[in-house]
Design a protein around this motif. Structure first.
Motif, PDB file in Angstrom:
ATOM      1  N   SER A   7      35.708  31.814  38.916  1.00 54.25           N
ATOM      2  CA  SER A   7      35.014  32.639  37.931  1.00 54.25           C
ATOM      3  C   SER A   7      33.511  32.503  38.017  1.00 54.25           C
ATOM      4  O   SER A   7      32.776  33.267  37.418  1.00 54.25           O
ATOM      5  CB  SER A   7      35.456  32.244  36.518  1.00 54.25           C
ATOM      6  OG  SER A   7      35.042  30.930  36.226  1.00 54.25           O
ATOM      7  N   GLY A   8      33.024  31.514  38.762  1.00 58.44           N
ATOM      8  CA  GLY A   8      31.587  31.327  38.835  1.00 58.44           C
ATOM      9  C   GLY A   8      31.068  30.319  37.845  1.00 58.44           C
ATOM     10  O   GLY A   8      29.880  30.089  37.753  1.00 58.44           O
ATOM     11  N   LYS A  50      28.738  32.792  40.468  1.00 58.05           N
ATOM     12  CA  LYS A  50      29.100  34.010  39.742  1.00 58.05           C
ATOM     13  C   LYS A  50      28.656  35.245  40.510  1.00 58.05           C
ATOM     14  O   LYS A  50      29.370  36.260  40.567  1.00 58.05           O
ATOM     15  CB  LYS A  50      28.460  33.979  38.354  1.00 58.05           C
ATOM     16  CG  LYS A  50      28.982  35.050  37.417  1.00 58.05           C
ATOM     17  CD  LYS A  50      28.493  34.815  36.002  1.00 58.05           C
ATOM     18  CE  LYS A  50      29.116  35.805  35.033  1.00 58.05           C
ATOM     19  NZ  LYS A  50      28.701  35.567  33.637  1.00 58.05           N
TER      20      LYS A  50
END
Length: 220
Positions: A7-8, A50
């Motif tokens: 997800s970063g 991200k």
């Protein structure tokens, strides 16, 4: 070491969590104790991870454009690693813009979309207001000036502003090119219009909310 997710957002390894907790002490107020305990488990914000994830998810981009974006991201990653942040490292909202402010029925402003709460240099919570004013003209000069006055810091006077602004813009490109982006853009546009009209957003309210976020994560 930080553990990076797809997800970063990076999380604190188990071996470091006791060290992280030792830096903070909850207040004496009962309700705040629970909120503060949650803050101690906040992830670290990793903009480069991200950004990479958002660019990987781009849809309908030519090979030439993808090469350009990847090279641009690589240059910004090097510039970002050289930044000298001047604001304290701490709690950020992660998506601080007028589109994420609603007005409570009793009149006070409320910050929404809290899924981006994380630990990072606090310059990140100021970049959208600066970019929306400086590069897109979405905020009036007087509104931005009031925002700066209330928060007490003008990010545009910081030497790292251009790098952070360029990085934020590239992250916006990645988001706009992912599947479902049109629906998200529509929702964001409606929220932003509500912030200006239905809810009577004021720049000092965003600044006040962000200073409250910063204060929540300070050591005691």
């Amino acid at each position: 070491m930080r553990e990076r997710s797809k997800s970063g957002i990076t999380s604190t390894p188990k071996s470091c969590r006791n060290v992280t907790r030792s830096r903070y002490r909850p207040s004496d107020s009962g309700p705040f104790n629970h909120a503060f305990a949650r803050l101690l488990r906040l992830p670290y914000f990793d903009p480069l991870a991200k950004l990479a994830a958002s660019l990987e998810g781009l849809d309908g981009v030519s090979a030439e454009d993808r090469t350009f974006l990847d090279e641009r991201a690589a240059r910004l990653a090097k510039d970002y690693d050289r930044l000298d942040f001047v604001l304290p490292f701490g709690v950020i909202h992660g998506d601080a813009s007028i589109g994420n402010i609603l007005r409570h029925r009793d009149g006070h402003a409320v910050l929404i979309d809290l899924d981006g709460f994380s630990l990072a240099p606090r310059e990140w919570d100021l970049i959208q207001a600066a970019v929306f004013y400086d590069r897109y003209g979405w905020h009036a000069e007087a509104d931005y000036a009031e925002f700066v006055h209330r928060y007490g810091f003008d990010l545009m006077n910081w030497p790292g502003y251009d790098t952070l602004a360029d990085l934020r813009e590239l992250m916006m490109v990645g988001l706009a090119g992912t599947p479902g982006a049109h629906k998200r853009t529509l929702r964001a546009g409606v929220r932003q219009a509500n912030g200006h009209l239905s809810h009577g957003w004021k720049p000092e309210e965003l600044a006040a909310l962000l200073t409250g976020v910063a204060a929540a994560g300070r050591t005691r």
